[in-house]
Each structure stands twice: as structure tokens, then as C-alpha cells.
Scaffold this motif. Structure first.
Motif, PDB file in Angstrom:
ATOM      1  N   ASP A  76     -10.982  -3.284  10.667  1.00 38.68           N
ATOM      2  CA  ASP A  76     -11.708  -3.849   9.528  1.00 38.68           C
ATOM      3  C   ASP A  76     -12.056  -2.803   8.474  1.00 38.68           C
ATOM      4  O   ASP A  76     -11.847  -3.015   7.277  1.00 38.68           O
ATOM      5  CB  ASP A  76     -12.982  -4.553  10.006  1.00 38.68           C
ATOM      6  CG  ASP A  76     -12.691  -5.889  10.675  1.00 38.68           C
ATOM      7  OD1 ASP A  76     -11.506  -6.285  10.704  1.00 38.68           O
ATOM      8  OD2 ASP A  76     -13.626  -6.527  11.170  1.00 38.68           O
ATOM      9  N   GLU A  77     -12.597  -1.668   8.892  1.00 41.44           N
ATOM     10  CA  GLU A  77     -12.991  -0.628   7.945  1.00 41.44           C
ATOM     11  C   GLU A  77     -11.779   0.018   7.295  1.00 41.44           C
ATOM     12  O   GLU A  77     -11.804   0.376   6.120  1.00 41.44           O
ATOM     13  CB  GLU A  77     -13.844   0.430   8.642  1.00 41.44           C
ATOM     14  CG  GLU A  77     -15.273   0.016   8.883  1.00 41.44           C
ATOM     15  CD  GLU A  77     -16.015  -0.316   7.593  1.00 41.44           C
ATOM     16  OE1 GLU A  77     -15.942   0.490   6.639  1.00 41.44           O
ATOM     17  OE2 GLU A  77     -16.618  -1.395   7.530  1.00 41.44           O
ATOM     18  N   ALA A  78     -10.710   0.179   8.072  1.00 42.95           N
ATOM     19  CA  ALA A  78      -9.515   0.852   7.561  1.00 42.95           C
ATOM     20  C   ALA A  78      -8.836   0.055   6.449  1.00 42.95           C
ATOM     21  O   ALA A  78      -8.341   0.625   5.477  1.00 42.95           O
ATOM     22  CB  ALA A  78      -8.523   1.108   8.690  1.00 42.95           C
ATOM     23  N   VAL A  79      -8.804  -1.271   6.574  1.00 43.57           N
ATOM     24  CA  VAL A  79      -8.102  -2.088   5.578  1.00 43.57           C
ATOM     25  C   VAL A  79      -9.029  -2.553   4.456  1.00 43.57           C
ATOM     26  O   VAL A  79      -8.562  -3.065   3.438  1.00 43.57           O
ATOM     27  CB  VAL A  79      -7.419  -3.315   6.224  1.00 43.57           C
ATOM     28  CG1 VAL A  79      -6.453  -2.885   7.307  1.00 43.57           C
ATOM     29  CG2 VAL A  79      -8.447  -4.297   6.774  1.00 43.57           C
ATOM     30  N   LYS A  80     -10.323  -2.339   4.635  1.00 46.14           N
ATOM     31  CA  LYS A  80     -11.291  -2.753   3.615  1.00 46.14           C
ATOM     32  C   LYS A  80     -11.003  -2.052   2.287  1.00 46.14           C
ATOM     33  O   LYS A  80     -10.875  -0.841   2.222  1.00 46.14           O
ATOM     34  CB  LYS A  80     -12.710  -2.422   4.084  1.00 46.14           C
ATOM     35  CG  LYS A  80     -13.803  -2.925   3.163  1.00 46.14           C
ATOM     36  CD  LYS A  80     -15.163  -2.586   3.748  1.00 46.14           C
ATOM     37  CE  LYS A  80     -16.287  -3.089   2.841  1.00 46.14           C
ATOM     38  NZ  LYS A  80     -17.634  -2.766   3.420  1.00 46.14           N
ATOM     39  N   GLY A  81     -10.839  -2.820   1.239  1.00 44.67           N
ATOM     40  CA  GLY A  81     -10.586  -2.256  -0.081  1.00 44.67           C
ATOM     41  C   GLY A  81      -9.144  -1.879  -0.343  1.00 44.67           C
ATOM     42  O   GLY A  81      -8.818  -1.407  -1.436  1.00 44.67           O
ATOM     43  N   CYS A  82      -8.250  -2.100   0.644  1.00 41.80           N
ATOM     44  CA  CYS A  82      -6.837  -1.741   0.462  1.00 41.80           C
ATOM     45  C   CYS A  82      -6.082  -2.850  -0.273  1.00 41.80           C
ATOM     46  O   CYS A  82      -6.337  -4.035  -0.065  1.00 41.80           O
ATOM     47  CB  CYS A  82      -6.172  -1.491   1.814  1.00 41.80           C
ATOM     48  SG  CYS A  82      -6.708   0.041   2.613  1.00 41.80           S
ATOM     49  N   ASN A  83      -5.143  -2.448  -1.115  1.00 39.48           N
ATOM     50  CA  ASN A  83      -4.307  -3.399  -1.834  1.00 39.48           C
ATOM     51  C   ASN A  83      -3.128  -3.878  -0.992  1.00 39.48           C
ATOM     52  O   ASN A  83      -2.621  -4.982  -1.171  1.00 39.48           O
ATOM     53  CB  ASN A  83      -3.775  -2.775  -3.123  1.00 39.48           C
ATOM     54  CG  ASN A  83      -4.897  -2.322  -4.038  1.00 39.48           C
ATOM     55  OD1 ASN A  83      -5.299  -1.164  -3.990  1.00 39.48           O
ATOM     56  ND2 ASN A  83      -5.415  -3.214  -4.852  1.00 39.48           N
ATOM     57  N   GLY A  84      -2.676  -3.022  -0.084  1.00 36.20           N
ATOM     58  CA  GLY A  84      -1.577  -3.375   0.800  1.00 36.20           C
ATOM     59  C   GLY A  84      -1.671  -2.614   2.103  1.00 36.20           C
ATOM     60  O   GLY A  84      -2.348  -1.587   2.197  1.00 36.20           O
ATOM     61  N   VAL A  85      -0.990  -3.133   3.135  1.00 37.33           N
ATOM     62  CA  VAL A  85      -1.020  -2.523   4.465  1.00 37.33           C
ATOM     63  C   VAL A  85       0.401  -2.368   4.990  1.00 37.33           C
ATOM     64  O   VAL A  85       1.202  -3.311   4.913  1.00 37.33           O
ATOM     65  CB  VAL A  85      -1.854  -3.372   5.458  1.00 37.33           C
ATOM     66  CG1 VAL A  85      -1.752  -2.799   6.868  1.00 37.33           C
ATOM     67  CG2 VAL A  85      -3.311  -3.446   5.011  1.00 37.33           C
ATOM     68  N   PHE A  86       0.707  -1.184   5.496  1.00 37.85           N
ATOM     69  CA  PHE A  86       1.979  -0.919   6.171  1.00 37.85           C
ATOM     70  C   PHE A  86       1.700  -0.892   7.673  1.00 37.85           C
ATOM     71  O   PHE A  86       1.010   0.012   8.165  1.00 37.85           O
ATOM     72  CB  PHE A  86       2.560   0.426   5.748  1.00 37.85           C
ATOM     73  CG  PHE A  86       2.943   0.509   4.290  1.00 37.85           C
ATOM     74  CD1 PHE A  86       4.190   0.088   3.858  1.00 37.85           C
ATOM     75  CD2 PHE A  86       2.046   1.024   3.363  1.00 37.85           C
ATOM     76  CE1 PHE A  86       4.541   0.171   2.521  1.00 37.85           C
ATOM     77  CE2 PHE A  86       2.390   1.116   2.019  1.00 37.85           C
ATOM     78  CZ  PHE A  86       3.632   0.693   1.592  1.00 37.85           C
ATOM     79  N   HIS A  87       2.233  -1.873   8.396  1.00 40.62           N
ATOM     80  CA  HIS A  87       2.014  -1.903   9.852  1.00 40.62           C
ATOM     81  C   HIS A  87       3.194  -1.237  10.547  1.00 40.62           C
ATOM     82  O   HIS A  87       4.214  -1.862  10.837  1.00 40.62           O
ATOM     83  CB  HIS A  87       1.844  -3.327  10.341  1.00 40.62           C
ATOM     84  CG  HIS A  87       1.509  -3.414  11.806  1.00 40.62           C
ATOM     85  ND1 HIS A  87       0.772  -2.451  12.465  1.00 40.62           N
ATOM     86  CD2 HIS A  87       1.840  -4.340  12.753  1.00 40.62           C
ATOM     87  CE1 HIS A  87       0.650  -2.772  13.735  1.00 40.62           C
ATOM     88  NE2 HIS A  87       1.301  -3.907  13.938  1.00 40.62           N
ATOM     89  N   VAL A  88       3.036   0.054  10.814  1.00 41.74           N
ATOM     90  CA  VAL A  88       4.103   0.863  11.407  1.00 41.74           C
ATOM     91  C   VAL A  88       3.886   1.082  12.898  1.00 41.74           C
ATOM     92  O   VAL A  88       4.833   1.277  13.654  1.00 41.74           O
ATOM     93  CB  VAL A  88       4.202   2.231  10.685  1.00 41.74           C
ATOM     94  CG1 VAL A  88       5.409   3.016  11.165  1.00 41.74           C
ATOM     95  CG2 VAL A  88       4.278   2.030   9.175  1.00 41.74           C
ATOM     96  N   ALA A  89       2.627   1.074  13.333  1.00 40.71           N
ATOM     97  CA  ALA A  89       2.303   1.384  14.721  1.00 40.71           C
ATOM     98  C   ALA A  89       3.037   0.467  15.686  1.00 40.71           C
ATOM     99  O   ALA A  89       3.141  -0.739  15.466  1.00 40.71           O
ATOM    100  CB  ALA A  89       0.791   1.263  14.951  1.00 40.71           C
ATOM    101  N   THR A  90       3.550   1.057  16.776  1.00 32.95           N
ATOM    102  CA  THR A  90       4.262   0.262  17.781  1.00 32.95           C
ATOM    103  C   THR A  90       4.288   1.005  19.106  1.00 32.95           C
ATOM    104  O   THR A  90       4.192   2.235  19.143  1.00 32.95           O
ATOM    105  CB  THR A  90       5.716  -0.016  17.331  1.00 32.95           C
ATOM    106  OG1 THR A  90       6.330  -0.920  18.253  1.00 32.95           O
ATOM    107  CG2 THR A  90       6.531   1.263  17.272  1.00 32.95           C
ATOM    108  N   SER A  91       4.407   0.253  20.172  1.00 30.58           N
ATOM    109  CA  SER A  91       4.599   0.855  21.488  1.00 30.58           C
ATOM    110  C   SER A  91       6.057   1.256  21.640  1.00 30.58           C
ATOM    111  O   SER A  91       6.956   0.536  21.203  1.00 30.58           O
ATOM    112  CB  SER A  91       4.228  -0.151  22.583  1.00 30.58           C
ATOM    113  OG  SER A  91       4.639   0.313  23.856  1.00 30.58           O
ATOM    114  N   MET A  92       6.295   2.431  22.243  1.00 32.06           N
ATOM    115  CA  MET A  92       7.670   2.904  22.420  1.00 32.06           C
ATOM    116  C   MET A  92       8.117   2.793  23.869  1.00 32.06           C
ATOM    117  O   MET A  92       8.830   3.636  24.384  1.00 32.06           O
ATOM    118  CB  MET A  92       7.791   4.349  21.931  1.00 32.06           C
ATOM    119  CG  MET A  92       7.585   4.522  20.440  1.00 32.06           C
ATOM    120  SD  MET A  92       8.717   3.534  19.433  1.00 32.06           S
ATOM    121  CE  MET A  92      10.256   4.410  19.736  1.00 32.06           C
ATOM    122  N   GLU A  93       7.685   1.723  24.548  1.00 27.86           N
ATOM    123  CA  GLU A  93       8.121   1.473  25.922  1.00 27.86           C
ATOM    124  C   GLU A  93       9.575   0.999  25.895  1.00 27.86           C
ATOM    125  O   GLU A  93       9.904   0.010  25.241  1.00 27.86           O
ATOM    126  CB  GLU A  93       7.257   0.393  26.567  1.00 27.86           C
ATOM    127  CG  GLU A  93       5.803   0.786  26.754  1.00 27.86           C
ATOM    128  CD  GLU A  93       5.569   1.539  28.038  1.00 27.86           C
ATOM    129  OE1 GLU A  93       6.558   1.755  28.767  1.00 27.86           O
ATOM    130  OE2 GLU A  93       4.410   1.888  28.318  1.00 27.86           O
TER     131      GLU A  93
END
Length: 366
Positions: free
Chosen positions: A88-105
């Protein structure tokens, strides 16, 4: 005009204004300590944007701070995809979001009831994490677009009769049931990306979120992370003979008929390009070049000695299917790096990091 179209046009207007005003927009990047995430943060900062970088362990980001050189335009947030509200705090006030995080299993060895284990311990958490982030984006009224990082592992060049398609585009998805039944090398990762992306688009459609997906092929080139990225280990497995990553390279080749590559700088530029382009919609394959295994071996051998007998050539002597990046190119994106440059820079960086023996470049196969 729908809310999503209005948001898309609004973002484009903001981007144009931002260009004139030293890029006043703010973007969030999840998985900022990973291969693509760390380079994407650097690329955004170089363009003058404000960046919110999310990490699970802030200590891992400390080494990258001097590389990113964000000064007062970079904020690092601790966030965990498995914790509700963590973003919530990280995306607050952001114009766009890049969702890159992923599990590498890539696989699960020695587990009983393997399918239940994978579902409960890998797939369900991966889907939950993606939805947790999108819920945060929905709550943050400022977010106009989410760019989701998918994977070429979700694509196949074979049709339902196992024949090679002439052209492979974004519609050529692997069937989930086929992945479960075959369990080829890397199958857990394939399922994770397939199901997470499917859940992301479903949630986005139901909650009026403008979601665009980018489908990277094998990403290589230099890296900022202290550890060797998994995709680089896969690409260089004909040199290293790595027993974990070498079978994955062949699983990719078996599914696509070739190895398709993209430079780290190009894939990050493509992420930003899709965030900036108001007309972007749906899924986009990002592939600079494809080559059969024998050609890959020749390119690798130019940079570092290897035993070519390790590579079992497929029956076809040329790329059977074109991995098409036409949709992305038609939008106006241009690639900077070709096959030879990608491999050369990958080997150079791995030698610098001590992953490859520098003496081996002119010596015998290690």
C-alpha cells in the motif's frame, strides 16, 4: 469513454507533460533486487522519473543504491507479496506500477504428493502475491497502468497436433493441463507464470485496472545483481554444463524450436515503452533474435570454449517457427542489441564476476 480508456489517455498526457517538466511522474518497481527489476530501476532513474523500489530484504538493496544513484528521486520500500496490504505505501502516489517480482522455482525434487505440494506451496502463493499487489494498485487511485512481467515459458511454438507453427505470437499459450501432465524441466515456473498472469488479467478486468503484459524471451547481457541471474545461467549452460539449468535450455528449445534472446537493456526499455504508450493493450512478446542450438553453440564458442558435443542438435537445421515481436514493433518499439552483442556482453560480465574463468577464454575446455 470507459474509465480504463480515460486513464490510458490521462497517463499519456501526464507523460508528455512530464517530459517537459523533468519527468515528474512516479513509478513503482516490485522485485527491485532481481535481474530485470534492478536494471529497470536504474533505467527509470536515468530518464528522470521518481521511483519506488520494493524489496523483501532492504539489506540486499544496499549494494545497489550506489549503482542506481537515485539521490532524492528513489525510495526503497520493504514489501512482501504474501502480506496483505504490504504494498500500500509503496504504490501510494505512483502513476504506474511495474510488477517484476516473481518466484524462480524451476522444479521440486524429493517431495511426496508433488502436485499437491506445488499447488499449495508455490502456485497458490504466487497467485496470492500478484492479487495482493493489484489490490494495492486498486486502492491507490493514482495508479493509471500496471505493466506485468510474464515469461516466454507461457508460450509454445507447437499446435495441438505437436506440429511447428510457422508464426508464434501472443495467442500461442501453453495449456496448463499439458504442463501438469508433461512436467518438463522448469515446469513449476511455467505454471507459476501462466496462472499468475491469468489471475492478474481476470482481476484487472473485474476491477477496471489498465493492465499490460510483457513476455520476455531469455534475458541476457550484463547484470547489476551480485548473483548470476537464472536466465544467464540457462543461456551459458552449454559452457558450464550446469545440471539444473542445462535441461531447462533444452526444454525451451523443445517447446519453441529455438532459443530466443533479448538484451537486458532492451527488455527494460520495452517495459517503459509499454508504460508510456497509451495505445498499448494486452500481451506483448519481446524477442530480439532466435537461433537454433547449433547456432547458439557457435556464438558461445566465439566467446568462450565449449564442448559442442554437449549440444544435441534438433532434426531441423533452421528456426522452424518465428517467435514474433511484431505486435511490439508495430507499436513503434525498436531493439538496440543483436544476438552476437547479447552473448558477448553476457560472457564478459560473467568473467568479470568470476562465474567463468578468464583464462578459459583462450584455453581448453574446462
Amino acid at each position: 469513454m470507459s474509465k480504463r480508456n480515460s486513464a490510458r489517455e490521462g497517463l499519456m498526457e501526464q507523460l508528455e507533460l512530464g517530459t517537459k517538466r523533468d519527468r515528474t511522474l512516479t513509478f513503482c518497481v516490485t522485485g527491485a533486487t532481481g535481474y530485470v527489476g534492478s536494471w529497470l530501476v536504474k533505467s527509470l532513474l536515468q530518464r528522470g522519473y521518481m521511483v519506488h523500489a520494493t524489496v523483501r530484504d532492504p539489506e540486499k538493496a544496499s549494494r545497489l543504491l550506489s549503482i542506481w544513484r537515485g539521490e532524492n528521486r528513489l525510495k526503497v520500500f520493504k514489501a512482501d507479496l504474501q502480506e496483505d496490504g504490504s504494498f500500500d505505501e509503496a504504490v501510494k502516489g505512483c502513476n504506474g506500477v511495474f510488477h517484476v517480482a516473481t518466484s524462480m522455482e524451476f522444479g521440486v525434487l524429493g517431495k511426496s504428493n508433488i502436485e499437491s505440494y506445488v499447488q499449495l506451496n508455490i502456485l497458490d502463493p504466487a497467485i496470492k502475491g500478484t492479487l495482493n499487489l493489484l489490490k494495492a494498485c486498486s486502492r491507490a487511485k493514482s495508479v493509471k497502468r500496471v505493466v506485468y512481467t510474464s515469461s516466454i515459458s507461457t508460450i509454445t511454438a507447437k499446435d495441438n497436433t505437436e506440429k511447428w507453427r510457422t508464426m508464434v505470437d501472443e495467442s500461442c499459450q501453453v495449456h496448463v493441463d499439458h504442463v501438469w501432465s508433461m512436467k518438463a524441466s522448469g515446469w513449476v515456473y511455467v505454471l507459476s507464470k501462466l496462472l499468475s498472469e491469468e489471475a492478474a488479467f481476470r482481476f484487472a478486468n473485474e476491477n477496471d485496472i489498465d493492465l499490460v503484459s510483457i513476455i520476455p524471451t531469455t534475458v541476457a547481457g550484463p547484470f547489476l545483481t551480485p548473483n548470476i541471474p537464472a536466465s544467464v545461467r540457462v543461456l551459458l549452460s552449454p559452457i558450464t554444463g550446469d545440471p539444473e539449468f542445462y535441461p531447462i535450455l533444452f526444454a525451451v528449445n523443445s517447446r519453441l524450436g529455438s532459443i530466443s534472446l533479448v538484451h537486458i537493456e532492451d527488455i527494460c526499455n520495452a517495459h517503459i515503452f509499454l508504460m508510456e504508450q497509451a495505445a498499448a493493450k494486452g500481451r506483448y512478446i519481446c524477442s530480439a533474435n532466435s537461433c537454433v542450438m547449433s547456432e547458439l553453440a557457435n556464438h558461445l564458442a566465439l566467446e568462450y570454449p565449449l564442448n559442442k558435443q554437449r549440444i544435441c542438435e534438433e532434426h531441423h537445421g533452421s528456426v522452424p517457427s518465428e517467435i514474433s515481436s511484431k505486435k511490439l514493433r508495430d507499436l513503434g518499439f525498436e531493439y538496440k542489441y543483436g544476438l552476437g552483442e547479447i552473448i558477448q556482453q553476457t560472457v564478459d560480465c560473467c568473467v568479470q564476476h568470476g562465474f567463468l574463468d578468464p583464462s578459459g577464454r583462450n584455453g581448453d575446455f574446462p
